[in-house]
Design an enzyme around this catalytic site. Structure first.
Site, PDB file in Angstrom:
ATOM      1  N   PRO A  98       0.828  -1.214   0.000  1.00 37.62           N
ATOM      2  CA  PRO A  98       0.000   0.000   0.000  1.00 37.62           C
ATOM      3  C   PRO A  98       0.858   1.259   0.000  1.00 37.62           C
ATOM      4  CG  PRO A  98       0.074  -0.974   2.196  1.00 37.62           C
ATOM      5  CD  PRO A  98       0.786  -1.928   1.279  1.00 37.62           C
ATOM      6  N   ILE A  99       0.581   2.138  -0.936  1.00 43.35           N
ATOM      7  CA  ILE A  99       1.332   3.398  -1.050  1.00 43.35           C
ATOM      8  C   ILE A  99       0.304   4.526  -1.119  1.00 43.35           C
ATOM      9  CG2 ILE A  99       2.910   4.744  -2.464  1.00 43.35           C
ATOM     10  CD1 ILE A  99       4.609   2.498  -1.896  1.00 43.35           C
ATOM     11  N   GLY A 100       0.233   5.270  -0.025  1.00 45.11           N
ATOM     12  CA  GLY A 100      -0.838   6.254   0.097  1.00 45.11           C
ATOM     13  C   GLY A 100      -0.569   7.544  -0.644  1.00 45.11           C
ATOM     14  N   SER A 129      -4.349   1.567  -0.432  1.00 46.05           N
ATOM     15  CA  SER A 129      -4.221   2.339   0.816  1.00 46.05           C
ATOM     16  C   SER A 129      -5.523   3.073   1.129  1.00 46.05           C
ATOM     17  CB  SER A 129      -3.094   3.370   0.670  1.00 46.05           C
ATOM     18  OG  SER A 129      -3.085   4.256   1.763  1.00 46.05           O
ATOM     19  N   TYR A 153      -5.765   2.646   7.566  1.00 47.14           N
ATOM     20  CA  TYR A 153      -5.232   3.533   8.588  1.00 47.14           C
ATOM     21  C   TYR A 153      -6.407   3.765   9.516  1.00 47.14           C
ATOM     22  CZ  TYR A 153      -0.758   4.708   6.395  1.00 47.14           C
ATOM     23  OH  TYR A 153       0.519   4.667   5.896  1.00 47.14           O
ATOM     24  N   THR A 179      -2.476  -1.204   9.343  1.00 48.73           N
ATOM     25  CA  THR A 179      -1.112  -0.702   9.545  1.00 48.73           C
ATOM     26  C   THR A 179      -0.970  -0.184  10.973  1.00 48.73           C
ATOM     27  OG1 THR A 179      -0.874  -0.190   7.213  1.00 48.73           O
ATOM     28  CG2 THR A 179       0.584   0.989   8.721  1.00 48.73           C
ATOM     29  N   LYS A 260       0.082  -5.157   9.803  1.00 45.07           N
ATOM     30  CA  LYS A 260       1.275  -4.676   9.087  1.00 45.07           C
ATOM     31  C   LYS A 260       2.172  -3.861  10.013  1.00 45.07           C
ATOM     32  CE  LYS A 260       2.677  -2.067   4.951  1.00 45.07           C
ATOM     33  NZ  LYS A 260       3.151  -0.713   5.205  1.00 45.07           N
ATOM     34  N   HIS A 284       7.824  -0.121   7.126  1.00 45.59           N
ATOM     35  CA  HIS A 284       7.249   1.009   6.389  1.00 45.59           C
ATOM     36  C   HIS A 284       8.301   1.658   5.477  1.00 45.59           C
ATOM     37  CE1 HIS A 284       3.346   3.373   6.805  1.00 45.59           C
ATOM     38  NE2 HIS A 284       3.981   4.049   5.872  1.00 45.59           N
ATOM     39  N   ARG A 287      10.262   4.846   6.569  1.00 48.46           N
ATOM     40  CA  ARG A 287       9.645   6.185   6.564  1.00 48.46           C
ATOM     41  C   ARG A 287       9.155   6.614   7.933  1.00 48.46           C
ATOM     42  NH1 ARG A 287       7.883   8.142   1.856  1.00 48.46           N
ATOM     43  NH2 ARG A 287       5.870   8.929   2.540  1.00 48.46           N
ATOM     44  N   ASP A 315       7.502  -6.665   3.270  1.00 52.84           N
ATOM     45  CA  ASP A 315       8.003  -5.619   2.367  1.00 52.84           C
ATOM     46  C   ASP A 315       9.064  -4.815   3.083  1.00 52.84           C
ATOM     47  OD1 ASP A 315       7.085  -3.231   3.731  1.00 52.84           O
ATOM     48  OD2 ASP A 315       5.210  -3.226   2.623  1.00 52.84           O
TER      49      ASP A 315
HETATM   50  C1  FNR Z   1       4.175   4.002   1.974  1.00 55.39           C
HETATM   51  N1  FNR Z   1       3.785   2.970   2.816  1.00 55.39           N
HETATM   52  C2  FNR Z   1       2.484   2.896   3.254  1.00 55.39           C
HETATM   53  N2  FNR Z   1       2.078   1.881   4.044  1.00 55.39           N
HETATM   54  C3  FNR Z   1       0.792   1.758   4.428  1.00 55.39           C
HETATM   55  O1  FNR Z   1       0.462   0.825   5.156  1.00 55.39           O
HETATM   56  N3  FNR Z   1      -0.127   2.671   4.006  1.00 55.39           N
HETATM   57  C4  FNR Z   1       0.205   3.720   3.219  1.00 55.39           C
HETATM   58  O2  FNR Z   1      -0.636   4.511   2.835  1.00 55.39           O
HETATM   59  C5  FNR Z   1       1.564   3.871   2.864  1.00 55.39           C
HETATM   60  N4  FNR Z   1       1.979   4.950   2.128  1.00 55.39           N
HETATM   61  C6  FNR Z   1       3.268   5.013   1.656  1.00 55.39           C
HETATM   62  C7  FNR Z   1       3.647   6.078   0.841  1.00 55.39           C
HETATM   63  C8  FNR Z   1       4.915   6.091   0.296  1.00 55.39           C
HETATM   64  C9  FNR Z   1       5.307   7.215  -0.602  1.00 55.39           C
HETATM   65  C10 FNR Z   1       5.806   5.032   0.557  1.00 55.39           C
HETATM   66  C11 FNR Z   1       7.172   4.987  -0.090  1.00 55.39           C
HETATM   67  C12 FNR Z   1       5.454   4.020   1.398  1.00 55.39           C
HETATM   68  C13 FNR Z   1       4.706   1.871   3.147  1.00 55.39           C
HETATM   69  C14 FNR Z   1       4.636   0.761   2.111  1.00 55.39           C
HETATM   70  O3  FNR Z   1       3.458   0.015   2.250  1.00 55.39           O
HETATM   71  C15 FNR Z   1       5.818  -0.199   2.264  1.00 55.39           C
HETATM   72  O4  FNR Z   1       5.885  -0.640   3.583  1.00 55.39           O
HETATM   73  C16 FNR Z   1       7.129   0.488   1.868  1.00 55.39           C
HETATM   74  O5  FNR Z   1       6.972   1.183   0.669  1.00 55.39           O
HETATM   75  C17 FNR Z   1       8.250  -0.526   1.747  1.00 55.39           C
HETATM   76  O6  FNR Z   1       9.458   0.123   1.533  1.00 55.39           O
HETATM   77  P1  FNR Z   1      10.138   0.238   0.076  1.00 55.39           P
HETATM   78  O7  FNR Z   1      10.423  -1.147  -0.374  1.00 55.39           O
HETATM   79  O8  FNR Z   1       9.170   0.937  -0.802  1.00 55.39           O
HETATM   80  O9  FNR Z   1      11.363   1.064   0.303  1.00 55.39           O
END
Ligand code: FNR
Length: 387
Positions: A98-100, A129, A153, A179, A260, A284, A287, A315
């Site tokens: 998930p990438i928000g 997300s 979330y 998460t 997560k 995460h 981050r 991940d």
């Molecule tokens: C995330 N990640 C994340 N996780 C989640 O549970 N909900 C979310 O909305 C988001 N949003 C989000 C935004 C951005 C810009 C990033 C890069 C990451 C975390 C994501 O699910 C995952 O754990 C990480 O992206 C893994 O790290 P790498 O492999 O991308 O470096």
């Protein structure tokens, strides 16, 4: 029998006609192109991490200290990467984390739909997300026949949480990913230096603004007073979850619940005792908290603690098919790709995203072919050693 590795042949044969891939196949090339493509605010939000980003960088670098040993004289001319999750057949263990901020990763502001379409084309499940530019129902529909997960979330207002989960269940998501590490935002210097937090500017809040329980918190609807709606979102975003909340979370849905952000084996055991249906090892992407051990280094102990009772998702730091295979070798059932698929979204929308997924799968498949592992079980049996 078609194989993911066939993508390589398609590229080489096209090369005979002078056609080269529209987008790079290697991670470094993709990343560089995406960074050059995005406006600075999007680039920094996607690429930035917590503190000096040591954990973020360490997540990817740590894959280098895990190594695998090939076996010879094995017929790997047919490979099978298929697996299952909660009874759903998946063509491979790869999924999109998930990438928000997917919503603004594409130029048209509909990156969630583009990622969902890439899922539909490739069969790689998308974990949508809560933070999205398009409502979760539309995103689920765009995934087509591919199973999809909904990441929650957890809002502070229980009614809003319940409503989001009910909508996800009604829309046909296969599981809820809760998460745990993000009720507050980690310290992210790249974004702080420019005072940029996209959500406060109204980005990726479609699921809230379309939610009846969220809208019931507002004096006037978001269409009339967007600023007040954004401030209500900020005031109600993150509920602090404790183990006591598991009963409540369970009561919201009959869907499987995946937690997560689990990195400690004791937390994994406790999660299963509390009724979690899946464990998702992740920090995460570095981050949220700096100073952490690389996520891949947490995986073996968590896998041991889980002992096959529930699926283990992973991940953080996956950059290639090789990384994907290493995570399987270390015991992950499913492997989440994060930032790299955003680069594909930036460069080519759904098609660019699908290209990235195909590259990762091709590399994984060809690695299995060369190393004598025709199945995921063979990869697991081979394992990986810390070099
Ligand atoms: C995330 N990640 C994340 N996780 C989640 O549970 N909900 C979310 O909305 C988001 N949003 C989000 C935004 C951005 C810009 C990033 C890069 C990451 C975390 C994501 O699910 C995952 O754990 C990480 O992206 C893994 O790290 P790498 O492999 O991308 O470096």
């Amino acid at each position: 029998m078609p194989h993911y590795g066939d993508y390589q042949n398609a590229i080489y044969f096209a090369g005979l006609s002078g056609i080269v891939p529209e987008w790079p196949v290697d991670h470094a090339g993709l990343r560089a192109r995406a960074e050059a493509h995005w406006p600075a605010a999007v680039r920094d939000y996607v690429q930035g991490g917590c503190g000096d980003e040591a954990t973020q960088d360490g997540n990817a670098a740590a894959f280098d200290h895990w190594g695998m040993t090939p076996r010879m004289m094995v017929d790997t001319s047919a490979r099978d990467l298929a697996t299952t999750l909660f009874g759903h057949r998946l063509p491979s263990p790869l999924f999109m984390a998930p990438i928000g901020i997917n919503g603004i990763c594409t130029d048209d502001g509909h990156g969630d739909l583009a990622a969902a379409r890439a899922s539909n084309v490739t069969g790689v499940p998308f974990c949508a997300s809560t933070l999205a530019n398009d409502p979760l129902e539309d995103v689920r529909a765009a995934c087509g026949a591919a199973p999809a997960l909904f990441q929650l979330y957890t809002p502070r207002e229980p009614d809003v949480a319940a409503s989001l989960v009910a909508r996800a269940e009604a829309a046909g998501y296969a599981a809820i990913v809760v998460t745990l590490d993000t009720w507050v935002t980690g310290w992210r210097p790249r974004d702080l230096n420019t005072g940029n937090f996209p959500q406060l500017r109204g980005a990726v809040l479609a699921n809230y603004f379309t939610d009846p329980a969220f809208r019931a918190l507002l004096a006037r609807p978001p269409e009339e007073d967007r600023q007040a709606a954004i401030m209500t979102w900020a005031a109600t975003f993150g509920r602090v979850l404790t183990w006591n909340d598991m009963t409540w979370l369970r009561s919201l849905t009959s869907l499987p619940i995946i937690l997560k952000g689990i990195c400690h084996p004791d937390d994994a055991r406790r999660a299963i005792d509390a009724g979690a249906d899946g464990i998702y090892v992740s920090n995460h992407g570095g981050r949220q908290a700096n100073g952490g051990v690389a996520a891949i280094d947490h995986l073996p102990a968590v896998v041991e603690a889980v002992a096959g009772r529930v699926p283990v998702l992973f991940d953080s730091g996956v950059r290639s098919g090789t990384d994907m295979v290493k995570a399987i070798a270390l015991g992950a059932d499913l492997v989440g790709l994060g930032r790299p698929y955003c680069y594909g979204l930036a460069l080519g929308g759904a098609e660019g995203c699908a290209h990235v997924l195909k590259c990762v799968l091709a590399e994984a498949d060809l690695l299995m072919a060369v190393n004598g592992w025709p199945t995921l079980a063979a990869v697991r049996a081979a394992g990986a050693i810390r070099t």
